[in-house]
Scaffold this active site. Structure first.
Site, PDB file in Angstrom:
ATOM      1  N   LYS A  25     111.307 126.335  34.795  1.00 28.46           N
ATOM      2  CA  LYS A  25     112.373 127.209  34.271  1.00 28.46           C
ATOM      3  C   LYS A  25     113.307 126.363  33.427  1.00 28.46           C
ATOM      4  O   LYS A  25     113.445 125.159  33.680  1.00 28.46           O
ATOM      5  CB  LYS A  25     113.157 127.839  35.432  1.00 28.46           C
ATOM      6  CG  LYS A  25     113.905 129.098  35.070  1.00 28.46           C
ATOM      7  CD  LYS A  25     113.009 130.323  35.183  1.00 28.46           C
ATOM      8  CE  LYS A  25     113.742 131.617  35.025  1.00 28.46           C
ATOM      9  NZ  LYS A  25     112.915 132.745  35.483  1.00 28.46           N
TER      10      LYS A  25
HETATM   11  N1  LIG Z   1     112.758 138.928  31.140  1.00 30.67           N
HETATM   12  C1  LIG Z   1     111.746 138.798  31.966  1.00 30.67           C
HETATM   13  O1  LIG Z   1     110.575 138.969  31.580  1.00 30.67           O
HETATM   14  C2  LIG Z   1     111.972 138.496  33.410  1.00 30.67           C
HETATM   15  C3  LIG Z   1     113.224 138.488  33.974  1.00 30.67           C
HETATM   16  N2  LIG Z   1     113.370 138.322  35.321  1.00 30.67           N
HETATM   17  C4  LIG Z   1     114.677 138.345  35.951  1.00 30.67           C
HETATM   18  O2  LIG Z   1     115.281 139.615  35.768  1.00 30.67           O
HETATM   19  C5  LIG Z   1     116.715 139.467  35.720  1.00 30.67           C
HETATM   20  C6  LIG Z   1     117.242 140.111  34.442  1.00 30.67           C
HETATM   21  O3  LIG Z   1     116.619 139.477  33.332  1.00 30.67           O
HETATM   22  P1  LIG Z   1     116.548 140.166  31.885  1.00 30.67           P
HETATM   23  O4  LIG Z   1     116.568 141.639  32.031  1.00 30.67           O
HETATM   24  O5  LIG Z   1     115.452 139.490  31.160  1.00 30.67           O
HETATM   25  O6  LIG Z   1     117.919 139.662  31.253  1.00 30.67           O
HETATM   26  P2  LIG Z   1     118.767 140.372  30.090  1.00 30.67           P
HETATM   27  O7  LIG Z   1     119.621 139.309  29.535  1.00 30.67           O
HETATM   28  O8  LIG Z   1     117.877 141.124  29.168  1.00 30.67           O
HETATM   29  O9  LIG Z   1     119.629 141.442  30.884  1.00 30.67           O
HETATM   30  C7  LIG Z   1     120.499 141.086  31.923  1.00 30.67           C
HETATM   31  C8  LIG Z   1     121.313 142.323  32.260  1.00 30.67           C
HETATM   32  O10 LIG Z   1     122.135 142.041  33.397  1.00 30.67           O
HETATM   33  C9  LIG Z   1     123.473 142.414  33.076  1.00 30.67           C
HETATM   34  N3  LIG Z   1     124.390 141.617  33.893  1.00 30.67           N
HETATM   35  C10 LIG Z   1     124.734 140.325  33.760  1.00 30.67           C
HETATM   36  N4  LIG Z   1     125.625 139.987  34.700  1.00 30.67           N
HETATM   37  C11 LIG Z   1     125.825 141.083  35.451  1.00 30.67           C
HETATM   38  C12 LIG Z   1     126.619 141.378  36.580  1.00 30.67           C
HETATM   39  N5  LIG Z   1     127.399 140.438  37.135  1.00 30.67           N
HETATM   40  N6  LIG Z   1     126.573 142.621  37.103  1.00 30.67           N
HETATM   41  C13 LIG Z   1     125.776 143.560  36.545  1.00 30.67           C
HETATM   42  N7  LIG Z   1     124.998 143.346  35.479  1.00 30.67           N
HETATM   43  C14 LIG Z   1     125.023 142.127  34.947  1.00 30.67           C
HETATM   44  C15 LIG Z   1     123.602 142.181  31.592  1.00 30.67           C
HETATM   45  O11 LIG Z   1     124.707 142.867  31.025  1.00 30.67           O
HETATM   46  C16 LIG Z   1     122.257 142.749  31.143  1.00 30.67           C
HETATM   47  O12 LIG Z   1     122.303 144.157  31.104  1.00 30.67           O
HETATM   48  C17 LIG Z   1     116.964 137.962  35.848  1.00 30.67           C
HETATM   49  O13 LIG Z   1     117.168 137.641  37.197  1.00 30.67           O
HETATM   50  C18 LIG Z   1     115.668 137.346  35.357  1.00 30.67           C
HETATM   51  O14 LIG Z   1     115.453 136.046  35.851  1.00 30.67           O
HETATM   52  C19 LIG Z   1     112.294 138.172  36.139  1.00 30.67           C
HETATM   53  C20 LIG Z   1     111.034 138.157  35.638  1.00 30.67           C
HETATM   54  C21 LIG Z   1     110.774 138.217  34.224  1.00 30.67           C
HETATM   55  O1  LIG Z   2     106.879 135.165  31.524  1.00 26.86           O
HETATM   56  C1  LIG Z   2     107.062 134.074  31.999  1.00 26.86           C
HETATM   57  O2  LIG Z   2     106.369 133.105  31.774  1.00 26.86           O
HETATM   58  C2  LIG Z   2     108.196 133.785  32.962  1.00 26.86           C
HETATM   59  C3  LIG Z   2     108.984 134.947  33.417  1.00 26.86           C
HETATM   60  C4  LIG Z   2     110.078 134.452  34.307  1.00 26.86           C
HETATM   61  O3  LIG Z   2     110.867 133.611  33.924  1.00 26.86           O
HETATM   62  C5  LIG Z   2     110.177 134.974  35.662  1.00 26.86           C
HETATM   63  O4  LIG Z   2     109.225 135.591  36.152  1.00 26.86           O
HETATM   64  O5  LIG Z   2     111.216 134.762  36.314  1.00 26.86           O
END
Ligand SMILES: NC(=O)C1=CN([C@@H]2O[C@H](COP(=O)(O)OP(=O)(O)OC[C@H]3O[C@@H](n4cnc5c(N)ncnc54)[C@H](O)[C@@H]3O)[C@@H](O)[C@H]2O)C=CC1
Ligand SMILES: O=C(O)CCC(=O)C(=O)O
Length: 429
Positions: free
Chosen positions: A118
């Site tokens: 990461k």
């Molecule tokens: N993008 C991906 O493919 C993956 C993401 N994740 C996990 O999913 C989670 C979200 O990631 P993404 O959607 O990619 O990020 P993103 O940056 O697209 O969205 C994050 C969202 O959370 C909101 N947010 C931030 N702080 C907050 C708080 N204190 N309270 C409520 N909402 C809050 C933001 O405003 C935004 O809507 C993270 O934990 C990430 O590690 C897990 C697997 C894959």
């Molecule tokens: O798509 C990836 O390789 C990683 C996604 C990721 O950061 C996660 O699953 O938390």
């Protein structure tokens, strides 16, 4: 790299709960259940490599700022390090180390040939122009040039990053080595070898796990009342796909707060409103405002934290009324809250299973790249669904056989596979 030797400042996450200590506690619980040798536990408790870099950036106004970035490579026992790149003010070496460890177990649980890694930069990307973000991303990539690569370590998007940053990373890496290397990142745009379905993949995986978990309890996703914290890549896609599957999305939120509608929110209309309204949920017609604290306490069938870690804690878990919590974010439920919710009979679908759809489609993107083929979205979704359902069934089976929680079951499978490979490779001293 011995993490316990890091300055104490690094141990403080926003909620003063150290994500790396929590990750190690889950590893220890799984190791105990599996009767793993102490030497194996020691090896798996430490990231293989932790890299911290300074990122000097010239801002648009001519000032120079020096940012801090990390890339942690937890384990490459099963294959190249794999995991996202986070741009968020809360990024620390310990947070990234915890997230890298989760990636190791997630990839092993899903049976994909990757280790765990990461990365991240401690910035609020909304405070920078597109040009500044490009310079930051390119410099970060240059600093990591010797440590990443399609057979070494493959970054992907995470909080605060998207296909755009992956394209900059791919381009910087390619310019440095002198030829195009699309496989150095996943989650990149289709134009440079990205996969159909990757953008929605994590949310789609969440939808699949919700559907399967409800079905196990003899319930249907149709009519299920769902509350989602976080309206970014993961939360937004999960909301859309769950609504398409028949669920009623009662409330969603972002970092600034949330909205609630007892009749259910129209997610496509909300997405259009959010984009037009400068990414603000407030004032969506027919909705009432809720704070993030209120949102977590709403009565519902399924609560999906899809933002950051440490959102459901010892302090607020008593107020959670959901019967099922599905961890779309990494580490959104603290260890203490996990125990309290389980004791109350709340079903928790753990992060390393629930949000694995993203890394599964990253893997499918890598496979398409290696074989110079591009699949249609239907095939990508079908292959991902198969891996997700298979992993879900294995977790449920393990949980029943060993009489353990779904989280411990998922960990015992993931950790067990890595420990087995470690021993078979002869790396155990
Ligand atoms: N993008 C991906 O493919 C993956 C993401 N994740 C996990 O999913 C989670 C979200 O990631 P993404 O959607 O990619 O990020 P993103 O940056 O697209 O969205 C994050 C969202 O959370 C909101 N947010 C931030 N702080 C907050 C708080 N204190 N309270 C409520 N909402 C809050 C933001 O405003 C935004 O809507 C993270 O934990 C990430 O590690 C897990 C697997 C894959
Ligand atoms: O798509 C990836 O390789 C990683 C996604 C990721 O950061 C996660 O699953 O938390």
């Amino acid at each position: 790299m011995v993490l316990s030797s890091l300055p104490s400042l690094e141990t403080a996450s926003p909620a003063h709960i150290c994500p790396f200590d929590q990750a190690c506690s889950y590893l220890e619980a799984a190791a105990k259940e599996l009767h793993l040798n102490q030497g194996v536990i020691e090896i798996l408790s430490h990231p293989r490599k932790a890299i911290t870099v300074s990122i000097p950036v010239k801002l648009d106004n001519g000032e120079v700022q020096v940012l801090v970035g990390h890339r942690v490579q937890h384990s490459d026992i099963l294959g190249p390090y794999k995991g996202g790149t986070r741009y968020h003010p809360s990024v620390t070496l310990r947070e990234v180390s915890a997230l890298a460890m989760l990636m190791t177990w997630k990839c092993a649980l899903l049976g994909i040939p990757y280790g765990g890694g990461k990365g991240g930069i401690a910035i609020d990307p909304t405070h920078y122009s597109v040009g500044e973000l490009e310079r930051i991303t390119r410099r970060y990539t240059s600093e990591l040039i010797k440590d990443i690569g399609p057979e070494v370590d493959i970054p992907a998007p995470d909080v605060g990053t998207s296909a755009r940053e992956m394209a900059w990373m791919m381009d910087t890496y390619s310019m440095n080595v002198g030829h195009a290397v699309p496989g150095v990142v996943t989650g990149k745009p289709l134009s440079i070898g990205g996969s159909r379905g990757r953008e929605m993949a994590t949310g789609r995986g969440v939808m699949i796990i919700v559907r399967e978990a409800l079905a196990t309890q003899g319930k249907s996703v149709k009519g299920a009342q769902v509350v989602i914290q976080g309206f970014g890549n993961v939360g937004g896609a999960a909301a859309l796909l769950l609504q398409e599957a028949g669920a009623k999305i009662l409330a969603v939120s972002d970092a600034h707060g949330g909205i609630f509608s007892p009749a259910g929110l129209d997610i496509p209309a909300l997405k259009a409103y959010y984009a037009q309204n400068r990414r603000s949920l407030a004032g969506f017609p027919g909705s009432l405002p809720v704070t993030n604290a209120q949102l977590l306490a709403l009565p519902c069938d399924v609560l999906i934290p899809a933002a950051l870690e440490n959102q459901i804690t010892e302090e607020n878990c008593d107020r959670v009324q959901a019967e099922m919590v599905v961890e779309a974010a990494n580490g959104p439920v603290t260890l203490a809250a996990d125990l309290a919710l389980e004791a109350r009979g709340v079903t928790i679908l753990p992060d390393i299973l629930a949000n694995a759809g993203g890394v599964v489609v990253s893997y499918l993107e890598w496979v398409q790249g290696l074989s110079y083929l591009f699949w249609d979205e239907e095939r990508v979704n079908r292959e991902m669904e198969q891996l997700m359902v298979n992993a879900y069934q294995k977790v449920v089976q393990q949980s029943k056989q060993r009489q353990i929680t779904l989280r411990l079951a998922a960990y015992t499978i993931g950790v067990g596979r890595v420990a087995q490979a470690l021993t078979d490779r002869g790396l155990y001293p």
